[in-house]
Design a protein around this motif. Structure first.
Motif, mmCIF file in Angstrom:
data_model
loop_
_atom_site.group_PDB
_atom_site.id
_atom_site.type_symbol
_atom_site.label_atom_id
_atom_site.label_comp_id
_atom_site.label_asym_id
_atom_site.label_seq_id
_atom_site.Cartn_x
_atom_site.Cartn_y
_atom_site.Cartn_z
ATOM 1 N N PHE A 13 32.329 33.734 34.506
ATOM 2 C CA PHE A 13 33.590 33.208 33.988
ATOM 3 C C PHE A 13 34.575 32.733 35.058
ATOM 4 O O PHE A 13 35.560 32.088 34.737
ATOM 5 C CB PHE A 13 34.312 34.278 33.149
ATOM 6 C CG PHE A 13 33.452 34.931 32.114
ATOM 7 C CD1 PHE A 13 32.896 34.188 31.091
ATOM 8 C CD2 PHE A 13 33.197 36.292 32.168
ATOM 9 C CE1 PHE A 13 32.103 34.793 30.134
ATOM 10 C CE2 PHE A 13 32.413 36.908 31.218
ATOM 11 C CZ PHE A 13 31.853 36.155 30.188
ATOM 12 N N GLY A 14 34.366 33.132 36.299
ATOM 13 C CA GLY A 14 35.352 32.841 37.320
ATOM 14 C C GLY A 14 36.200 34.059 37.646
ATOM 15 O O GLY A 14 36.088 35.123 37.031
ATOM 16 N N ARG A 15 37.105 33.886 38.622
ATOM 17 C CA ARG A 15 37.834 35.017 39.183
ATOM 18 C C ARG A 15 38.748 35.721 38.170
ATOM 19 O O ARG A 15 38.813 36.945 38.130
ATOM 20 C CB ARG A 15 38.654 34.542 40.389
ATOM 21 C CG ARG A 15 39.306 35.675 41.180
ATOM 22 C CD ARG A 15 40.234 35.111 42.250
ATOM 23 N NE ARG A 15 39.511 34.257 43.179
ATOM 24 C CZ ARG A 15 38.899 34.704 44.268
ATOM 25 N NH1 ARG A 15 38.910 36.001 44.531
ATOM 26 N NH2 ARG A 15 38.273 33.883 45.071
ATOM 27 N N ARG A 16 39.489 34.946 37.364
ATOM 28 C CA ARG A 16 40.531 35.541 36.519
ATOM 29 C C ARG A 16 39.945 36.487 35.468
ATOM 30 O O ARG A 16 40.357 37.654 35.366
ATOM 31 C CB ARG A 16 41.328 34.428 35.837
ATOM 32 C CG ARG A 16 42.530 34.907 35.047
ATOM 33 C CD ARG A 16 43.477 33.760 34.775
ATOM 34 N NE ARG A 16 44.584 34.166 33.924
ATOM 35 C CZ ARG A 16 44.715 33.829 32.661
ATOM 36 N NH1 ARG A 16 43.799 33.058 32.077
ATOM 37 N NH2 ARG A 16 45.741 34.225 31.950
ATOM 38 N N ALA A 17 38.996 36.024 34.695
ATOM 39 C CA ALA A 17 38.378 36.865 33.670
ATOM 40 C C ALA A 17 37.623 38.030 34.305
ATOM 41 O O ALA A 17 37.628 39.154 33.783
ATOM 42 C CB ALA A 17 37.437 36.032 32.809
ATOM 43 N N ALA A 18 36.971 37.774 35.448
ATOM 44 C CA ALA A 18 36.233 38.839 36.137
ATOM 45 C C ALA A 18 37.173 39.943 36.598
ATOM 46 O O ALA A 18 36.852 41.138 36.510
ATOM 47 C CB ALA A 18 35.474 38.267 37.325
ATOM 48 N N THR A 19 38.358 39.557 37.072
ATOM 49 C CA THR A 19 39.322 40.551 37.551
ATOM 50 C C THR A 19 39.817 41.426 36.411
ATOM 51 O O THR A 19 39.935 42.651 36.549
ATOM 52 C CB THR A 19 40.506 39.852 38.238
ATOM 53 O OG1 THR A 19 40.021 39.077 39.338
ATOM 54 C CG2 THR A 19 41.509 40.868 38.751
ATOM 55 N N VAL A 20 40.091 40.816 35.247
ATOM 56 C CA VAL A 20 40.541 41.599 34.095
ATOM 57 C C VAL A 20 39.421 42.517 33.605
ATOM 58 O O VAL A 20 39.650 43.701 33.312
ATOM 59 C CB VAL A 20 41.030 40.666 32.965
ATOM 60 C CG1 VAL A 20 41.352 41.469 31.707
ATOM 61 C CG2 VAL A 20 42.248 39.880 33.418
ATOM 62 N N GLY A 21 38.200 41.988 33.516
ATOM 63 C CA GLY A 21 37.073 42.832 33.115
ATOM 64 C C GLY A 21 36.841 43.966 34.090
ATOM 65 O O GLY A 21 36.528 45.102 33.699
ATOM 66 N N MET A 22 36.998 43.663 35.372
ATOM 67 C CA MET A 22 36.852 44.695 36.406
ATOM 68 C C MET A 22 37.913 45.785 36.233
ATOM 69 O O MET A 22 37.620 46.982 36.376
ATOM 70 C CB MET A 22 36.973 44.051 37.779
ATOM 71 C CG MET A 22 36.842 44.999 38.947
ATOM 72 S SD MET A 22 37.326 44.189 40.489
ATOM 73 C CE MET A 22 36.670 45.316 41.699
#
Length: 508
Positions: free
Chosen positions: A109-118
């Motif tokens: 998904f890219g950085r933004r969605a990955a950061t929230v999921g993380m």
């Protein structure tokens, strides 16, 4: 400046994840499974192999692979056997699982969605619970996540971080090694890996490659697979897991969002239940709404792993009950990433996404509070109970445990304190500690209360309140015998743990 802050945000979340996994790491009592892991792992590889695979009535002595225990043995040789030391391995493995989840999310998904999921995975009470436990389940989550990570790096995803073709062969090999390692950690990894394989069926070329990866993983796992029939026979003989039902699936949804201890303690249960219903519903709705979007299809794939794994485990458990929620840690990681997509996707209005994120945040906060403060079955304050017995017993006294669940943790906390325990009812679901395992441990169960007591004048009897309640309104048979032959002097309560002091009627 803003771009630099975003670049370092995943590292900050990793630090937060580690901090959350270190809280109370030393002060939370080890329970039976953890104490068993430490006492068993210290015996070494050959002894553990004998204590696991020695046949008993045509079945293996134990149901778990020993790779995690072997790793724990090496870890303890370096860091010792304190609660903090033995749990630190899981805390680091849990941190790596969060980092692997970020890698999957960023790739998809890219950085933004990955950061929230993380962030969701980092703060998840469910993930933190097992990252603070001396067991193999967080390692299971890590290796399953690595399998998925290698897979998404091997498959062509030209819109997000493409790889050069030369690196793809190594990625497929990494997926095979990750899958094999997950199976070596816990046999139930098969259900996540099966869901993972089936999820690629709509893409025949990809499925063919995944099948090849599965074959390679099976070859790597083959040395232990030869022992699986004996371990399955052990499950058929005696296993404590009951057949699941619809309530089990609802509990799984609750655990995904709020953790096991909030559910067990029934703290803020209406809030957790609301979150466990509304978030999956909104996720499915948004996936359907954006079904033609490539990111939505990838999120739907993760959601299929999150939901397909418990479904497969449920179906298998209709034949042989094996449905344990901790085997769903990898699936819960995939769910966190799917939520990360939903909370950052523009398919839903920003106020709705903020509202859903806030609801999840509140539920997570309450779940963490329940986790860090939980001190009931099976995790009472065992060190306090040991300290009480150490201060009040004489060398000639007998300390008798109703079963292994209280004995092992208290033996771990004080091996010099003379204690014994009663065997589980033969053939019952709790009758899991086979004689070969007892021989390796050097800890043997007594068959009957009368045999264990051996005419002792002073008996301290240790039992969970939960065990007593299971026999209500009748008296627990162990207590009934002791009350018939001894005089009850006092009862000491430590959270959910009861210690009864008995003296001989004829020779007080």
């Amino acid at each position: 400046m803003m771009n630099r802050a975003r670049r370092y945000l995943p590292s900050a979340i990793c630090l937060l994840a580690l901090a959350l996994r270190l809280i109370n790491l030393n002060s939370r009592s080890l329970w039976y499974d953890e104490a068993f892991a430490v006492l068993f792992a210290e015996k070494g590889f050959r002894a553990m192999l004998a204590g696991t695979l020695t046949p008993v009535s045509g079945a293996a002595a134990d149901v778990h692979p020993i790779v995690y225990y072997t790793a724990l043995n090496g870890w303890m040789r370096v860091f010792g056997q304190s609660p903090f030391a033995v749990r630190l391995l899981s805390a680091f493995l849990g941190l790596l699982a969060v980092a692997a989840a970020y890698g999957i999310g960023r790739r998809l998904f890219g950085r933004r969605a990955a950061t929230v999921g993380m962030m969701i995975a980092a703060a998840s009470p469910f993930q933190i619970y097992y990252a603070q436990e001396t067991r193999m389940y967080v390692a299971l989550a890590l290796f399953c996540a690595l399998t998925v990570l290698f897979f998404v790096r091997a498959v062509n995803l030209p819109s997000v971080l493409p790889d050069s073709p030369r690196s793809q062969g190594g990625m497929w090999l990494g997926a095979a090694v990750g899958a094999a390692a997950a199976m070596y950690m816990q046999n139930l990894a098969a259900f996540f890996l099966l869901a993972f394989g089936l999820s690629t069926l709509p893409r025949p070329k990809v499925f063919a490659k995944v099948a090849a990866v599965g074959a390679a993983a099976f070859v790597l796992w083959l040395p232990w697979f030869l022992n699986v029939p004996g371990q399955f026979a052990k499950l058929r003989q005696a296993y404590w897991v009951t057949r699941p039902d619809f309530v089990t699936l609802l509990q799984t949804a609750l655990v995904y969002h709020a953790g096991e201890e909030l559910v067990a303690a029934r703290v803020a249960l209406p809030l957790a239940l609301f979150t466990a219903v509304i978030l999956p519903f909104m996720l499915l709705f948004q996936l359907f709404k954006a079904r033609n979007d490539s990111d939505a299809r990838r999120a739907a794939w993760l959601a299929s792993l999150a939901g397909g794994t418990p479904l497969l485990l449920f179906l298998a458990s209709l034949y042989q009950p094996v449905y344990i929620q901790r085997a769903l840690l990898p699936a819960a990681l995939m769910y966190a990433l799917a939520l990360g997509w939903m909370l950052t996707s523009k398919t839903a209005p920003a106020p709705i996404r903020w509202l859903l994120g806030g609801l999840l945040g509140i539920t997570t906060f309450v779940g963490l509070g329940a986790h860090y403060t939980f001190a009931q079955f099976p995790r009472p304050d065992f060190p306090r109970a040991v300290a009480f017995l150490r201060q009040n017993t004489a060398p000639s006294d007998l300390i008798l445990h109703s079963n292994k669940l209280t004995f092992f943790p208290m033996h771990y906390y004080d091996r010099a304190l003379p204690q014994s325990f009663l065997a589980d009812p033969p053939g019952s679901g709790s009758d899991t500690l086979a004689l070969p395992t007892q021989q390796v441990l050097g800890l043997y169960a007594a068959g009957e209360v009368e045999t264990a007591v051996k005419g002792a004048n002073h008996v301290w009897f240790v039992i969970f309140n939960k065990a007593i309640e299971e026999y209500a309104p009748q008296t627990h048979p162990h207590l009934a015998w002791l009350k018939e032959h001894y005089l009850l002097v006092r009862t000491k309560q430590t959270d959910d743990l009861a210690i009864y002091e008995f003296v001989s009627i004829t020779n007080p």
